[in-house]
Design an enzyme around this catalytic site. Structure first.
Site, PDB file in Angstrom:
ATOM      1  N   ASP A  55       0.940  -1.332   0.034  1.00  0.00           N
ATOM      2  CA  ASP A  55      -0.027   0.224   0.120  1.00  0.00           C
ATOM      3  C   ASP A  55       1.004   1.331   0.027  1.00  0.00           C
ATOM      4  OD1 ASP A  55      -2.354   1.726   0.607  1.00  0.00           O
ATOM      5  OD2 ASP A  55      -1.492   1.833   2.348  1.00  0.00           O
ATOM      6  N   ASP A  57      -0.216   5.227   0.725  1.00  0.00           N
ATOM      7  CA  ASP A  57      -0.402   6.275   2.062  1.00  0.00           C
ATOM      8  C   ASP A  57      -0.629   5.585   3.171  1.00  0.00           C
ATOM      9  OD1 ASP A  57      -2.106   8.825   0.531  1.00  0.00           O
ATOM     10  OD2 ASP A  57      -1.313   7.161  -0.729  1.00  0.00           O
ATOM     11  N   ASP A 110      -1.737  -0.669   5.856  1.00  0.00           N
ATOM     12  CA  ASP A 110      -1.759  -0.127   7.220  1.00  0.00           C
ATOM     13  C   ASP A 110      -3.041   0.177   7.672  1.00  0.00           C
ATOM     14  OD1 ASP A 110      -2.397   3.429   6.995  1.00  0.00           O
ATOM     15  OD2 ASP A 110      -2.258   2.030   5.295  1.00  0.00           O
TER      16      ASP A 110
END
Length: 220
Positions: free
Chosen positions: A10, A12, A170
């Site tokens: 991922d 961001d 995250d």
């Protein structure tokens, strides 16, 4: 022999801390339409499902569809021109990517951010560490996460099998994405969601630092 041959990241909250630039562009778009601004912590909870959902969550309840669409267009235009002012890799990320690359692992990025921004940010901050061809964002005809489409496209562009690939993210969206793609998931606690939040949303493996992540990915 390393435990994985490919790592799908991922963007961001995992590789880049983009929160301040996202907040600035959200508030710029809101201010153009005389709508109340949002705090950094509010925007932190809004991200993860693409910019459409980010803006939808940022505008006040009851905002008309037309006004929301205008805010989204203003956000996108502003963000593309201002997405590199306050954004930076998390501490230790560049060393991690170098170590993985030196070990011969294939690396890719998949994100719910729009595709042009994903490719631009990866080129600016990672250069040749992550090939632009394997940096994939939201675009027409490709379902965004938690659908597995961007993950499958990344694997295809890298020319690798999903067997031996791992997903790193995250958020709860990332956990769902990995599950839908049939990949193991490693969750990171330094991003936009807390360790407690990740555990409550089904994270099976959580790491707290890029150094710890490196050890897992390389079997050190």
């Amino acid at each position: 022999m390393h435990p994985f041959h490919t790592v799908i990241f991922d963007l961001d909250g995992t590789l880049l801390n983009t929160l301040l630039d996202l907040t600035d562009s959200v508030n710029y778009a809101l201010s153009l339409h005389n709508l109340p601004g949002r705090t950094v912590e509010e925007v932190r909870t809004f991200v993860g499902n693409g910019v459409g959902q980010l803006v939808h969550r940022a505008v006040p309840d009851g905002t008309s569809e037309a006004l929301e669409s205008s805010c989204l267009a203003d956000f996108r235009a502003h963000y593309l021109l201002n997405m590199e002012h306050k954004t930076a890799p998390y501490p230790g990320i560049l060393d991690l990517l170098d170590a993985l690359g030196n070990a011969g692992l294939s690396l890719a990025v998949v994100s719910n951010k729009f595709d042009g921004a994903v490719k631009g940010l990866c080129q600016t901050y990672f250069g040749t560490r992550i090939p632009v061809a394997a940096s994939i964002g939201e675009s027409q005809g490709v379902l965004r996460k938690p659908a597995p489409d961007t993950v499958f496209r990344a694997l295809s562009e890298l020319g690798v099998s999903p067997n031996g690939a791992v997903y790193v993210g995250d958020s709860d969206v990332d956990i769902q994405t990995a599950h839908n793609a049939g990949l193991p998931c490693i969750s990171v606690s330094w991003g936009f969601r807390s360790r407690a939040f990740l555990a409550a949303h089904g994270a099976s493996t959580i790491v707290d630092t890029p150094a710890a992540l490196q050890k897992l990915l390389l079997g050190e």
